[in-house]
Write a protein that holds these residues in place. Structure first.
Motif, PDB file in Angstrom:
ATOM      1  N   LEU A 137    -135.424 -14.653 -31.289  1.00  0.00           N
ATOM      2  CA  LEU A 137    -136.110 -15.874 -30.088  1.00  0.00           C
ATOM      3  C   LEU A 137    -136.415 -16.957 -31.218  1.00  0.00           C
ATOM      4  O   LEU A 137    -136.269 -18.657 -30.810  1.00  0.00           O
ATOM      5  N   LYS A 138    -136.851 -17.398 -32.693  1.00  0.00           N
ATOM      6  CA  LYS A 138    -137.057 -18.372 -33.435  1.00  0.00           C
ATOM      7  C   LYS A 138    -135.900 -20.119 -33.065  1.00  0.00           C
ATOM      8  O   LYS A 138    -135.809 -20.404 -33.378  1.00  0.00           O
ATOM      9  N   ILE A 196    -141.700 -14.387 -32.359  1.00  0.00           N
ATOM     10  CA  ILE A 196    -140.992 -15.954 -32.580  1.00  0.00           C
ATOM     11  C   ILE A 196    -140.782 -15.293 -34.117  1.00  0.00           C
ATOM     12  O   ILE A 196    -139.620 -15.245 -34.201  1.00  0.00           O
ATOM     13  N   THR A 245    -147.681 -15.288 -30.016  1.00  0.00           N
ATOM     14  CA  THR A 245    -147.072 -15.021 -29.545  1.00  0.00           C
ATOM     15  C   THR A 245    -145.868 -16.053 -30.646  1.00  0.00           C
ATOM     16  O   THR A 245    -144.336 -15.839 -31.008  1.00  0.00           O
TER      17      THR A 245
END
Length: 297
Positions: free
Chosen positions: A69-70, A64, A60
């Motif tokens: 997504l971060k 990220i 995960t």
């Protein structure tokens, strides 16, 4: 066996219990035939689940880190976004400063030029002075560098397009075509020495006063000296002023086109000798003789 366990310490007993072997058997319910069997212990189960959890967390974090997504994490922003926010902040500060300077210019132009109010010691025009500059002992001597620049620029021909990137704005005020606000006879000419910064035009009674150029109304009010007065901001720092009207037809902020009725000629205000229009043109904060650009006949 039980006695041996009781003699062991609690840690050894816990470790022994975790390592007890269990057999997991998968059987046929009808025939009781053993299909599959596993030998497991609690320790092995904890180790397997721990490894799966660690791998999931690591995967995960990795996803990220390498994907956008971060950016959905609260408090996190990319370098480009931080830079964009900083640039927008600088632009906003510059815009606020520009608006403040514009509002100050409009306020001073309205109060000092159009309405004729005096400047006092608390006036906003005094607040923009630099405290480090001695305005009483300014050096107005022309430097050698300035003289050289003036000489060089005076030699540049007007038709040299390489020195005129925006030729549409060359020519100053003479490139505009002014419409006459009213038709009539000039009863009072342009005379800056007597603080008469426009012309007085006697026209027909109740004649409509028209805008001389396209622009925006920056002043529409009544004053004791000039009666009903209206002023329009045009392109290229040109302002036209219309005084002593009987009625105003436009409000501040209205956009007008050349020839639009903006007022009705009248005889209002203390400084008036009869029904007429006092008309002024200002260019770069300097009064211009309207009769040089407009025929009122």
């Amino acid at each position: 066996m039980k006695a041996n366990l009781e003699e062991q310490s609690w840690f050894n007993r816990l470790f022994t219990n975790l390592n007890y072997k269990y057999k997991l058997v998968i059987m046929n319910e009808s025939t009781f035939d053993e299909k599959l069997s596993f030998r497991i212990s609690r320790m092995r189960v904890f180790i397997v689940f721990g490894l799966v959890t660690l791998i999931s967390i690591a995967f995960t974090i990795f996803m990220i880190y390498i994907t956008p997504l971060k950016e959905y994490i609260p408090g996190y922003a990319s370098v480009d976004k931080v830079k964009l926010v900083y640039i927008n902040k600088l632009k906003t500060d510059s815009l606020e400063h520009e608006i403040a300077q514009r509002d100050l210019w409009l306020a001073n132009f309205k109060n000092r030029i159009l309405l004729g109010k005096d400047i006092d010691e608390n006036d906003s025009i005094n607040m923009i002075k630099d405290a480090t500059v001695d305005y009483n002992n300014l050096d107005f001597n022309i430097s050698k560098e300035d003289s050289a620049l003036r000489t060089k620029w005076e030699k540049v021909p007007d038709y040299d397009l390489s020195n005129a990137p925006n030729t549409s704005k060359r020519g100053g005020i003479s490139r505009f075509f002014f419409m006459a606000p009213i038709k009539g006879t000039i009863s009072g000419g342009f005379n800056p020495q007597k603080q008469h910064y426009g012309v007085d035009i006697v026209g027909k009674k109740d004649a409509p006063v028209k805008a001389c150029l396209d622009g925006m109304v920056i002043l529409s009010t009544w004053s004791y000296d000039y009666g009903y007065i209206i002023a329009i901001q045009h392109d290229d720092h040109i302002v036209s002023v219309y005084k002593h009207n009987s009625t105003l037809l436009k409000n501040e902020g209205d956009m007008v086109s050349a020839g639009d009725p903006i007022a009705i000629v009248g005889n209002t205000g203390k400084i008036t000798t009869g029904q007429h229009l006092h008309f002024e043109i200002w260019y770069n904060m300097n009064p211009i003789n309207p009769a040089q650009f407009i025929s009122f006949d």
